[in-house]
Scaffold this motif. Structure first.
Motif, PDB file in Angstrom:
ATOM      1  N   SER A   1       0.825  -1.203   0.000  1.00 47.74           N
ATOM      2  CA  SER A   1       0.000   0.000   0.000  1.00 47.74           C
ATOM      3  C   SER A   1       0.863   1.257   0.000  1.00 47.74           C
ATOM      4  O   SER A   1       0.616   2.211  -0.736  1.00 47.74           O
ATOM      5  CB  SER A   1      -0.914   0.002   1.229  1.00 47.74           C
ATOM      6  OG  SER A   1      -1.458   1.283   1.431  1.00 47.74           O
TER       7      SER A   1
ATOM      8  N   GLY B   1       4.318   3.070  -3.920  1.00 45.95           N
ATOM      9  CA  GLY B   1       3.516   3.189  -5.131  1.00 45.95           C
ATOM     10  C   GLY B   1       3.933   4.396  -5.936  1.00 45.95           C
ATOM     11  O   GLY B   1       5.098   4.815  -5.888  1.00 45.95           O
TER      12      GLY B   1
ATOM     13  N   ILE C   1      -8.493  10.479  -4.041  1.00 43.25           N
ATOM     14  CA  ILE C   1      -7.111  10.144  -4.403  1.00 43.25           C
ATOM     15  C   ILE C   1      -7.098   9.092  -5.510  1.00 43.25           C
ATOM     16  O   ILE C   1      -6.426   9.246  -6.521  1.00 43.25           O
ATOM     17  CB  ILE C   1      -6.318   9.645  -3.177  1.00 43.25           C
ATOM     18  CG1 ILE C   1      -6.149  10.772  -2.154  1.00 43.25           C
ATOM     19  CG2 ILE C   1      -4.936   9.135  -3.606  1.00 43.25           C
ATOM     20  CD1 ILE C   1      -5.534  10.342  -0.830  1.00 43.25           C
TER      21      ILE C   1
ATOM     22  N   THR D   1       2.594   9.136   1.255  1.00 43.90           N
ATOM     23  CA  THR D   1       3.476   8.035   0.883  1.00 43.90           C
ATOM     24  C   THR D   1       3.353   6.858   1.852  1.00 43.90           C
ATOM     25  O   THR D   1       3.575   5.717   1.477  1.00 43.90           O
ATOM     26  CB  THR D   1       4.940   8.511   0.761  1.00 43.90           C
ATOM     27  OG1 THR D   1       5.701   7.499   0.106  1.00 43.90           O
ATOM     28  CG2 THR D   1       5.563   8.817   2.108  1.00 43.90           C
TER      29      THR D   1
ATOM     30  N   SER E   1       0.506   6.101   3.213  1.00 41.84           N
ATOM     31  CA  SER E   1      -0.926   5.740   3.159  1.00 41.84           C
ATOM     32  C   SER E   1      -1.668   6.076   4.450  1.00 41.84           C
ATOM     33  O   SER E   1      -2.545   5.331   4.873  1.00 41.84           O
ATOM     34  CB  SER E   1      -1.119   4.243   2.867  1.00 41.84           C
ATOM     35  OG  SER E   1      -0.455   3.864   1.700  1.00 41.84           O
TER      36      SER E   1
HETATM   37  N1  TRP Z   1       0.971   5.428  -0.449  1.00 45.08           N
HETATM   38  C1  TRP Z   1       0.622   5.187  -1.821  1.00 45.08           C
HETATM   39  C2  TRP Z   1       1.735   5.743  -2.692  1.00 45.08           C
HETATM   40  O1  TRP Z   1       2.667   6.323  -2.194  1.00 45.08           O
HETATM   41  C3  TRP Z   1      -0.713   5.767  -2.178  1.00 45.08           C
HETATM   42  C4  TRP Z   1      -1.776   5.397  -1.226  1.00 45.08           C
HETATM   43  C5  TRP Z   1      -2.305   4.167  -1.028  1.00 45.08           C
HETATM   44  C6  TRP Z   1      -2.389   6.249  -0.292  1.00 45.08           C
HETATM   45  N2  TRP Z   1      -3.210   4.208  -0.014  1.00 45.08           N
HETATM   46  C7  TRP Z   1      -3.274   5.464   0.451  1.00 45.08           C
HETATM   47  C8  TRP Z   1      -2.244   7.580  -0.019  1.00 45.08           C
HETATM   48  C9  TRP Z   1      -4.028   6.045   1.478  1.00 45.08           C
HETATM   49  C10 TRP Z   1      -3.001   8.146   0.988  1.00 45.08           C
HETATM   50  C11 TRP Z   1      -3.865   7.391   1.749  1.00 45.08           C
HETATM   51  O2  TRP Z   1       1.695   5.618  -3.881  1.00 45.08           O
END
Ligand code: TRP
Length: 456
Positions: A23, A26, A106, A232, A234
């Motif tokens: 998660s 990404g 998002i 980043t 999440s």
């Molecule tokens: N963290 C992921 C990235 O960096 C994106 C992401 C997934 C996200 N789940 C999340 C961002 C929840 C904010 C909240 O690509």
């Protein structure tokens, strides 16, 4: 605690670590981190970002996992249950709702960008980049995003594959794939850094990333760095909370959170080290914006030996990294639909997916028909609604969500409950966590936010 999740559990703590890393790692690490670092002047921005990961990100990740594992339901119902348990207002469930909204917003643009990566798999694989100049690679990108139909096609395809995994259930969905692909992505990034080392401008890239010049950083930039720490990892919208609700009871929350944050940060820094040397070696603009990696990496793939293979592989892995992130953005909404509306997972995933897909059309058009520019926190933004949605979520909703999560875990929840879940006794380490979520996070988030919008 005897609550059980109706959605199932991860088979062991390694699966949780894998899923949470999937998660966290990404587009945020490989696409967003380099481009916002470029826009905000480099080193000083990176330093603030790293600081936010350590003093705000990790403690909030621990809080989210602990709330999730105690509540064992979708974030909305978890907050409802835990608020009741603590004798607090039922309005705490609004935190879950705001997370669902943030997740939709998002994912709506995330899917469009992941669509760019998908289409670059084809470009790389068919040799489009071989021997091309920086200009023709830029032209290719501009041509792509100015055609809304092309963007819509790839956005639709990405939403479809996301929904398939979500419908199957997160535990069964990507588990096998992530296990293999995450390490592969990591190795390929190291290879790219190796290429960057030999491309001539490596040291300039390193200096740009790690030599802080605070005159280049505005308070708007500080807010972006903090917002990105949430993005980043999440955090702030319930993704890690719902993953925590599937976490077995014998796993250490502190250790796993630190591990996930470390892996995530490493990937972002590697991406920066791979990209900026190419930017400088080719006389490109570090502040080019969302197009940055799509205009730099193809140059490298077009020139390096084995570039056809490595380029294709890189974009395939990028798509997988985006895929394993996107499912966590929609899981809180899907879990809620299953709990409260008694939908099957398939129906819940379809409804949530179609909603997000529709919302994504706004982003599709923001790179062509609907582009406009505006100013926020002293910075010019020129990708229209895409920038609006990004600022609203990363710079406002996630930090605010994180702030309330911190307040709940540190001030509202009974001490016994948080101590039980964290299982590290009441000693110094527990006290440190408590201090960070009680004071540092709420005060830090508030000050940075007010400074950025110019209140004082
Ligand atoms: N963290 C992921 C990235 O960096 C994106 C992401 C997934 C996200 N789940 C999340 C961002 C929840 C904010 C909240 O690509």
């Amino acid at each position: 605690m005897s609550r059980k999740s109706i959605h199932g559990e991860w088979s062991n703590r390694w699966i949780f670590i894998l899923a949470a890393t999937g998660s966290a790692v990404g587009l945020g690490n490989i696409w967003k981190f380099p481009y916002i670092t470029g826009e905000n002047g480099g080193g000083a921005f990176v330093l603030v970002y790293l600081l936010c990961i350590v003093v705000i990100g990790i403690p909030i990740m621990m809080s989210e996992v602990l709330l999730g594992r105690r509540g064992k339901q979708s974030p909305i119902n978890t907050m409802k249950t835990l608020a009741k348990e603590a004798g607090a207002s039922r309005h705490w469930q609004l935190l879950g709702w705001s997370g669902v909204v943030a997740g939709f917003l998002i994912l709506s643009y995330y899917s469009v960008i992941a669509g760019w990566a998908l289409s670059y798999v084809l470009e790389a694989g068919s040799g489009t980049f071989t021997g091309q100049s920086a200009e023709s690679i830029a032209d290719l990108f501009v041509g792509k995003i100015s055609n809304p139909w092309v963007l819509l096609f790839w956005h639709s395809l990405f939403m479809l594959i996301t929904m398939i995994v979500v419908a199957r259930g997160v535990q069964r969905g990507l588990e096998q794939a992530i296990r293999l692909l995450m390490p592969a992505l990591f190795i390929l990034l190291i290879l790219m850094v190796g290429y960057a080392m030999n491309s001539g401008e490596f040291m300039q890239g390193v200096m740009f990333l790690f030599n802080p010049d605070f005159s280049k950083l505005s308070w708007g930039g500080v807010l972006t760095a903090m917002g990105h720490a949430f993005f980043t990892l999440s955090l702030g919208m319930g993704a890690i909370m719902i993953y925590g609700s599937y976490m077995p009871h014998d796993a250490s929350i502190a250790k796993t959170s630190i591990l996930v944050a470390l892996a995530d940060t490493l990937v972002a820094l590697l991406a920066g080290l791979a990209i900026f040397p190419i930017v400088f070696a080719n006389g490109l603009e570090p502040g080019a914006g969302p197009s940055l990696i799509f205009m730099t990496l193809p140059i490298a793939f077009g020139q390096m030996p084995g570039g056809l293979l490595f380029g294709t592989l890189f974009f395939v892995l990028l798509v997988f990294a985006a895929w394993s992130s996107s499912i966590s953005l929609i899981e809180p909404a899907v879990a809620w639909l299953v709990e409260n509306r008694k939908f099957t997972r398939l129906k819940a995933a379809a409804i949530a997916g179609i909603g997000t897909w529709l919302l994504g059309i706004i982003t599709v058009f923001s790179f062509n028909y609907w582009s406009f520019s505006f100013h926020f926190a002293g910075e010019k933004k020129s990708d229209g609604m895409f920038d609006v949605i990004d600022i609203l979520t990363s710079n406002i909703m996630l930090p605010l969500g994180g702030l309330f999560i911190a307040v709940f875990a540190a001030w509202i929840m009974h001490k016994q409950a948080s101590q039980d879940e964290l299982a590290m006794g009441g000693g110094a380490r527990y006290q440190l966590w408590k201090f960070l979520v009680r004071y540092v996070t709420p005060v830090g988030v508030t000050i940075i936010f007010l400074k950025a919008i110019g209140v004082f």
